[in-house]
Motif scaffolding. Structure first.
Motif, mmCIF file in Angstrom:
data_model
loop_
_atom_site.group_PDB
_atom_site.id
_atom_site.type_symbol
_atom_site.label_atom_id
_atom_site.label_comp_id
_atom_site.label_asym_id
_atom_site.label_seq_id
_atom_site.Cartn_x
_atom_site.Cartn_y
_atom_site.Cartn_z
ATOM 1 N N ARG A 206 -3.026 32.112 -42.925
ATOM 2 C CA ARG A 206 -2.386 31.758 -41.595
ATOM 3 C C ARG A 206 -2.071 30.138 -41.766
ATOM 4 N N ASP A 207 -3.150 29.468 -41.984
ATOM 5 C CA ASP A 207 -2.942 27.940 -42.164
ATOM 6 C C ASP A 207 -1.713 27.612 -43.244
ATOM 7 N N LYS A 208 -1.486 28.260 -44.050
ATOM 8 C CA LYS A 208 -0.466 28.196 -45.079
ATOM 9 C C LYS A 208 1.042 28.834 -44.753
ATOM 10 N N ILE A 209 1.299 29.744 -43.990
ATOM 11 C CA ILE A 209 2.332 30.361 -43.583
ATOM 12 C C ILE A 209 2.840 30.176 -42.214
ATOM 13 N N GLU A 210 1.976 29.775 -41.137
ATOM 14 C CA GLU A 210 2.364 30.006 -39.834
ATOM 15 C C GLU A 210 2.457 28.562 -39.521
ATOM 16 N N GLN A 211 3.607 28.401 -38.634
ATOM 17 C CA GLN A 211 3.762 27.032 -38.045
ATOM 18 C C GLN A 211 2.798 26.552 -37.037
ATOM 19 N N ASP A 212 2.157 27.798 -36.167
ATOM 20 C CA ASP A 212 1.145 27.539 -35.364
ATOM 21 C C ASP A 212 -0.055 28.597 -35.662
ATOM 22 N N PRO A 213 -0.918 28.292 -36.518
ATOM 23 C CA PRO A 213 -1.998 29.213 -36.967
ATOM 24 C C PRO A 213 -2.797 29.937 -35.837
ATOM 25 N N GLY A 214 -2.608 28.858 -34.731
ATOM 26 C CA GLY A 214 -3.709 29.613 -33.668
ATOM 27 C C GLY A 214 -2.760 30.513 -32.783
#
Length: 231
Positions: A206-214
């Motif tokens: 998620r840290d690498k592919i999401e604009q907002d990991p949260g």
């Protein structure tokens, strides 16, 4: 014959590991410190590495980080520590699995065989043609043979298990998988699922592919059930 490198400073433990692996038709070499182990591992002659956590010269965390940046083979971290933070740190650095001392020789051999089998299965997921090597899903492009992944044309810097997990989720988009199920599918163990392992890799992805990991768009949490990939 499959060749395993044991990086372990306790000669008695190393001897037990070596003996049981050799009984099971593995070829084994032992290094007694982190620096020697790193040099041997980078020679490229081994198919799997058993890496102790507490080593003289260079500790297992440092060795693991350097190995993973250059090698795409299973790394099993062997540790006497029980704390989840140490397991999570090792997995975050690229270890594929961990085994906690004291362990039975049978468990060790089973883990080694299972990691090797899972590695072979994942390597053989795709055919040899260029078409089967390339998977497109929304903004993602996966090249299975070269283990490269792209998002909006930008290559993602993924460790081996991160790539394997992303690949699996993309191929099985819209299907909900529990943590235990993902562990079994990616790490290859039955009834040995470890939620910490899956959670660490999901968060790193998620840290690498999401604009907002949260507030993830692609890897969604289905509360009480697991995870689902959507594009």
């Amino acid at each position: 014959m499959t060749k395993v490198l044991i990086i372990e400073d306790d000669s008695a433990i190393a001897a037990i590991e070596r003996d049981y692996l050799e009984i099971n038709d593995f070829t084994v070499e032992v290094a007694e410190d982190g620096i020697t182990g790193l040099e041997l591992a980078l020679s490229g002659q081994f198919q799997l590495i058993l890496l102790d956590l507490m080593l003289p010269g260079e500790d297992g965390f440092s060795v693991c980080r350097k190995l993973r940046s250059q090698l795409d083979i299973p790394i099993l971290m062997v540790t006497a520590k029980q704390e989840d933070i140490d397991k999570i740190r090792g997995l975050g650095l690229g270890a594929d699995d961990y085994i906690v001392k004291p362990f039975s020789p049978g468990e060790l051999v089973a883990r080694v065989k299972s990691n090797l089998a899972q590695y072979a299965r994942l390597k053989g997921m795709s055919g040899s043609s260029a078409e089967s090597n390339r998977i497109e899903s929304g903004p993602f492009i996966i090249h299975t043979l070269s283990h490269r992944a792209y998002l909006h044309g930008r290559e993602l810097e993924l460790k081996k298990k991160e790539f394997d997990l992303l690949h699996f989720l993309i191929v099985n988009a819209d299907i909900v998988f529990s943590r235990d199920s993902l562990y079994e599918r990616i790490w290859g163990f039955d009834a040995m699922g470890d939620n910490a392992t899956v959670a660490v890799h999901i968060n790193r992805l998620r840290d690498k592919i999401e604009q907002d990991p949260g507030n993830p768009r692609y890897i969604q949490t289905v509360w009480g059930a697991g995870y689902r990939f959507q594009v």
